[in-house]
Design an enzyme around this catalytic site. Structure first.
Site, mmCIF file in Angstrom:
data_model
loop_
_atom_site.group_PDB
_atom_site.id
_atom_site.type_symbol
_atom_site.label_atom_id
_atom_site.label_comp_id
_atom_site.label_asym_id
_atom_site.label_seq_id
_atom_site.Cartn_x
_atom_site.Cartn_y
_atom_site.Cartn_z
ATOM 1 N N ASP A 330 0.887 -1.149 0.000
ATOM 2 C CA ASP A 330 0.000 0.000 0.000
ATOM 3 C C ASP A 330 0.940 1.218 0.000
ATOM 4 O O ASP A 330 2.075 1.109 0.444
ATOM 5 C CB ASP A 330 -0.834 -0.070 1.284
ATOM 6 C CG ASP A 330 -1.464 1.240 1.623
ATOM 7 O OD1 ASP A 330 -2.161 1.769 0.761
ATOM 8 O OD2 ASP A 330 -1.237 1.729 2.747
ATOM 9 N N ASP A 523 -1.595 -0.863 6.074
ATOM 10 C CA ASP A 523 -1.841 -0.394 7.434
ATOM 11 C C ASP A 523 -3.259 0.124 7.669
ATOM 12 O O ASP A 523 -3.673 0.288 8.795
ATOM 13 C CB ASP A 523 -0.843 0.721 7.784
ATOM 14 C CG ASP A 523 -1.114 1.973 6.976
ATOM 15 O OD1 ASP A 523 -1.600 1.839 5.837
ATOM 16 O OD2 ASP A 523 -0.852 3.074 7.487
#
Lengths: 641, 123
Positions: A330, A523
Site C-alpha cells: 500500500d 496499514d
C-alpha cells in the site's frame, strides 16, 4: 519422582554392568554373575522404569499408545526373557533393559530442559513489567501496585524507572528506550502529547502521563497474547505427523512381532537372537522426535521474531511465506510516512517560511501543518501579519511590513510574475509529483515550497533488499498515476497500480495471485480485505486495529525493512521445521530396518542399547536444531550487487 | 511344532493389536453442568484424557480442572492451540484452565508432544 532422579538411579545401577561388559574381554567378571545383574536391573526396572509401565498400561486401557508403550514393552521383554534364560542356563541380556531405560531417561532430561528454554522466552517478556507505579490520588503522589492502576490515572515516571502502563504524556519530556517492546534500538524522544508504552524504560527526564490502557489491554499484554497463540498454533505440515503418531506405535509393535516371527520361525534363529531384534525395533521407533519437530521450531522462531518487533501470528503464515513471489505495498503510511511534509524550499528559507507560516496560520489550508512543522524544525518564527484576506480559489494575502505578501497555488501566476529560474524549479518539483506552494512579496514570487507525502527513509533500502531476493514489488494505491509513479521511481518499485478504489484492492491482489503467492503490506482499514486475501498479510504496527487483526504478520516498528526480515525469519523457521521432520523420519525409516536385522548379512545390526541411545539422540537433535534457530543469521540487508 | 505354535500366537497378537488400537471404541464424553453462571469439568490425565470429549455451553464462563496422575513426560503439558494456552501440568496437582466460550465450534487440545488428543465442543 522427577525424571532427573530416575535417570541418576538408573545410571548408578547400570554402571557396574557397563564396567562388566567393558572388562569382559580382559577376563574380569562382575562378582555374583547373573544374580548381581538381576538385582541391579530389578532396581532400575522397579524404580526408574515403573512410570513407563504405569503410563503405558493406563494408555492401553484407553486404547491409546505412546512412547512409553514402546519403552515399557521393549525393556520388559528383555527383562522377563533374561530371568527365564537365567533359570534355564542360557545367555541373558539384563544390561540391555537397564541401558535402554538409562538412555531414554537421559534423552528426556535434556529434552525437558530444552523445551523449557524454548517456551520461556515469551514469559520473560511479561516479567519486564513494572511492579508498582507512582500515581496521583487525591492530589498526592502515592506508590501503588501495578494491578491497582486504572485508566485515567496520572502517573509520574522518574529517570531510570519503567513506564507502568500505556498512556499519553501530560507534563515534562524524556527519552525512552522502547526496545523491549518494539525492538527499536535507538531511544525515542517523547514530549507532551506523545504516547508512551508500558514496560519501556525511561532514561533521562521526569514526566507525568495519563494512563490509557491497563492490564490486559496494554500493548505488551497484547503482544504476549499474540505470540502465545502463534507459538501454540498448528502448522498445517503438522497434520501429517498427527496422523502418523496416531497409528505409529501399534504399527511398530506389529513390525516388531513380525521381525520376531521371521527370525525365529522362518530363518530359525535362536529365541534370544530373535528377541533382541524385536526389542531393538520397539526401542528405536519412538516417535517423539516427530512430535517435537514442529512445535519446538515454531516456538523458537516466533519468539525470536517477537524480540525483533516482528509478530508472526501462526504457523500457517510460515508455510505460505516460503513461496511468495510478489510483494504488494500500500502507498500511504506504508511506503510513505502517511502525512504531507515540506520536502523542498526554494528561495531564502527564512524569508519564504516565515511569510508562509504567518499567512497560513489564519487559513485552513490542509498543507498548513506541514509548513508549520518545517518552520518549527528550522526555528523560524512566523511573520506578524495584518489585513488578512483570501484570494478566491488562488490563496491568501496580507500585509507584512507594509508590503503585500501572498501564498497560494499556481493560479496566482495569472496575476504575478515568476522569473525563469524559479519556473524551472517549479517544473522540476511538479514532475516529482510534489505539490508546489508559491510565496510572493510585493508583485513577484520570492520562493516555492514543495510538499509531499514523502517515502520513509528506509523504504528504498527495503525495496532493494526484496528485489535482490528475486521478488517482484508492486505498489497499489488510490492516488493518481503521476504521484504514484513518482514515489515508485524514488523507492525503486517495479510496478504501479494507481487509481484503485479502496474496495478494489483485494481484487487486484487476487489478480496478482495468478502469478504465484502474494504478500501484501498495508496499514489502513481499507487494506484489511487485501491483507486477508493475500497469502501473507503483513500489517504495519502503527496501523489500524482492524489491519493488525487481518494481517498474519505484524511489524511493530513500522520499518519497511522488517518486511524482508519477516520473510527471511518465516522462511528459516519453516525450513527448520522441514529439516526437523526429515531427520525425525530418517531416524525411524532407516533405524527400523537396521534394528530388524535386515542388514544382518552385511554385518550391520543395532543392539537394544544402541537403539535406545539413537532414540534419545533423535529427540535431542530435533530440539537442539530448533533452539539453534535463535542463532540463525537474519540480516534483512542483502547488499545489492 | 513349537515354531508353528509361536507363529500362531504371534499372528493372534497382531490381530489383537489391530482390533484394540484401530477398532472403534467408545470414548468418555462429558457435558458440563452449568451452575451460578459457571461451568467446570474435571479432567483426569492418565494415559490420555478422561473425559476425552467435553461439551461446554457457549457464553458461560468455563474452567477445566486438569489433574495429571501419570508420570509420563509425554503428558506434562496441555496445549489448546486455538486459545494460545500451553500450561504445565505438575503431577498430582489440579491445574485450572480458563476457557473462552465466546465462540462456538470444535477445538482440539493435545499434550505437549501432540500425541494425545482431546476435543472441546462449545455450543
Amino acid at each position: 519422582m522427577t525424571i532427573t532422579k530416575r535417570f541418576w538411579i538408573s545410571l548408578i545401577f547400570s554402571l557396574p554392568m557397563l564396567v562388566g561388559m567393558i572388562m569382559m574381554p580382559f577376563g574380569w567378571m562382575l562378582p555374583g554373575g547373573n544374580w548381581t545383574q538381576l538385582i541391579l536391573t530389578t532396581v532400575v526396572m522397579a524404580v526408574s522404569a515403573r512410570p513407563f509401565m504405569q503410563s503405558a498400561w493406563s494408555s492401553f486401557q484407553k486404547h491409546h499408545s505412546n512412547m512409553d508403550t514402546l519403552v515399557a514393552i521393549g525393556t520388559a521383554t528383555a527383562y522377563i526373557y533374561s530371568i527365564y534364560a537365567m533359570f534355564t542356563s542360557q545367555a541373558v541380556f539384563f544390561e540391555s533393559a537397564a541401558f535402554v531405560v538409562t538412555f531414554v531417561l537421559l534423552g528426556q532430561v535434556f529434552e525437558e530442559r530444552m523445551r523449557n528454554n524454548a517456551s520461556n522466552a515469551i514469559e520473560k517478556l511479561v516479567d519486564l513489567q513494572a511492579k508498582e507505579a507512582e500515581v496521583m490520588r487525591d492530589g498526592e503522589l502515592v506508590k501503588i501496585p501495578l494491578s491497582e492502576v486504572v485508566t485515567g490515572d496520572i502517573i509520574r515516571v522518574k529517570p531510570g524507572q519503567k513506564v507502568a502502563v500505556d498512556g499519553v504524556i501530560t507534563e515534562g519530556n524524556s527519552t525512552i528506550d522502547e526496545s523491549m517492546v518494539t525492538g527499536e534500538s535507538m531511544p525515542v524522544d517523547k514530549t507532551v502529547g506523545d504516547k508512551v508504552i508500558g514496560s519501556t524504560m525511561n532514561s533521562t527526564g521526569t514526566f507525568m502521563f495519563k494512563a490509557e490502557k491497563v492490564g490486559s489491554d496494554t500493548m505488551l499484554s497484547q503482544i504476549v497474547d499474540l505470540v502465545k497463540k502463534a507459538q501454540n498454533s498448528h502448522a498445517p505440515i503438522q497434520n501429517l505427523t498427527d496422523k502418523v503418531s496416531e497409528i505409529f506405535v501399534p504399527v511398530v509393535l506389529i513390525l516388531s512381532i513380525l521381525t520376531f516371527l521371521v527370525w525365529y520361525v522362518i530363518i530359525g534363529a535362536t529365541l534370544a537372537n530373535a528377541l533382541i531384534f524385536a526389542v531393538s525395533v520397539v526401542v528405536i521407533a519412538c516417535p517423539c522426535a516427530l512430535g517435537l519437530a514442529t512445535p519446538t521450531a515454531l516456538m523458537v522462531g516466533t519468539g525470536r521474531g517477537a524480540k525483533m518487533g516482528i509478530l508472526i501470528k501462526n504457523g500457517e503464515v510460515l508455510e505460505e511465506v516460503s513461496d511468495v513471489k510478489t510483494v504488494v505495498f500500500d502507498k500511504t503510511g506504508t511506503i510513505t510516512k502517511g502525512k504531507p511534509e515540506v520536502t523542498d524550499v526554494i528561495g531564502d528559507d527564512k524569508q519564504v517560511l516565515s511569510i508562509a507560516a504567518g499567512l497560513e496560520e489564519s487559513s485552513e489550508h490542509p498543507l498548513a501543518t506541514a509548513i508549520f512543522d518545517k518552520a518549527k524544525l528550522l526555528q523560524i518564527s512566523k511573520a506578524a501579519i495584518n489585513g488578512f484576506q483570501a484570494i478566491e480559489g488562488k490563496g491568501v494575502k496580507a500585509t507584512i511590513n507594509n508590503q503585500t505578501a501572498f501564498v497560494g497555488n499556481d493560479k496566482l501566476l495569472d496575476d504575478v510574475k515568476i522569473d525563469s529560474e524559479l519556473k524551472n524549479e517549479m517544473i522540476r518539483l511538479q514532475n516529482e509529483a510534489k505539490t508546489v506552494v508559491f510565496v510572493g512579496l510585493g508583485d513577484k514570487i520570492v520562493g516555492l515550497i514543495a510538499i509531499q507525502d514523502a517515502p520513509k527513509e528506509t523504504s528504498k533500502e527495503a525495496i532493494a533488499t526484496l528485489k535482490a531476493r528475486g521478488l517482484r514489488t508492486v505498489m497499489l494505491t488510490g492516488d493518481n498515476q503521476r504521484v504514484a509513479q513518482a514515489i515508485a521511481d524514488e523507492v525503486g518499485i517495479d510496478d504501479v497500480i494507481a487509481d484503485v478504489l479502496p474496495s478494489d484492492k483485494a481484487d487486484h491482489v487476487q489478480a496478482l495471485q495468478a502469478n504465484g503467492k502474494v504478500a501484501f503490506v498495508g496499514d489502513g482499514i481499507n487494506d484489511a480485505p487485501a491483507l486477508t486475501i493475500a497469502d501473507v498479510g503483513i500489517a504495519m504496527g502503527s496501523g489500524t486495529d482492524i489491519a493488525i487483526e487481518s494481517g498474519g504478520i505484524v511489524l511493530v516498528k513500522n520499518d519497511l525493512r522488517d518486511v524482508a526480515k519477516a520473510l527471511e525469519l518465516s522462511k528459516k523457521t519453516f525450513n527448520r521445521i522441514k529439516l526437523n521432520l526429515f531427520w525425525a523420519f530418517i531416524y525411524n525409516v532407516l533405524g527400523i530396518p537396521v534394528a530388524a536385522g535386515l542388514f544382518f548379512a552385511i554385518g550391520l545390526t543395532l543392539s537394544p542399547e544402541l537403539a535406545g541411545l539413537a532414540m534419545a539422540f533423535s529427540s535431542l537433535s530435533v530440539v537442539t536444531s530448533s533452539v539453534l534457530l535463535n542463532k540463525a543469521k537474519i540480516t534483512g540487508d542483502v547488499k545489492v550487487a | 511344532m513349537t515354531r508353528i505354535l509361536v507363529l500362531i500366537v504371534g499372528l493372534a497378537i497382531i490381530g489383537f493389536i489391530i482390533w484394540w488400537f484401530f477398532g472403534n471404541h467408545e470414548v468418555a464424553e462429558t457435558t458440563a453442568t452449568v451452575s451460578d453462571n459457571n461451568q467446570s469439568v474435571d479432567v483426569e490425565v492418565k494415559g490420555g484424557y478422561s473425559p476425552e470429549v467435553i461439551t461446554l455451553k457457549k457464553g458461560v464462563p468455563a474452567v477445566l480442572n486438569f489433574t495429571r496422575k501419570d508420570a509420563s513426560s509425554c503428558l506434562d503439558r496441555v496445549v489448546f492451540s486455538d486459545f494460545g494456552i500451553n500450561e504445565e501440568l505438575p503431577q498430582n496437582e489440579q491445574e485450572t484452565i480458563k476457557i473462552d466460550t465466546s465462540k462456538a465450534g470444535e477445538f482440539q487440545w493435545a499434550c505437549g508432544m501432540d500425541m494425545f488428543h482431546g476435543k472441546l465442543i462449545i455450543k
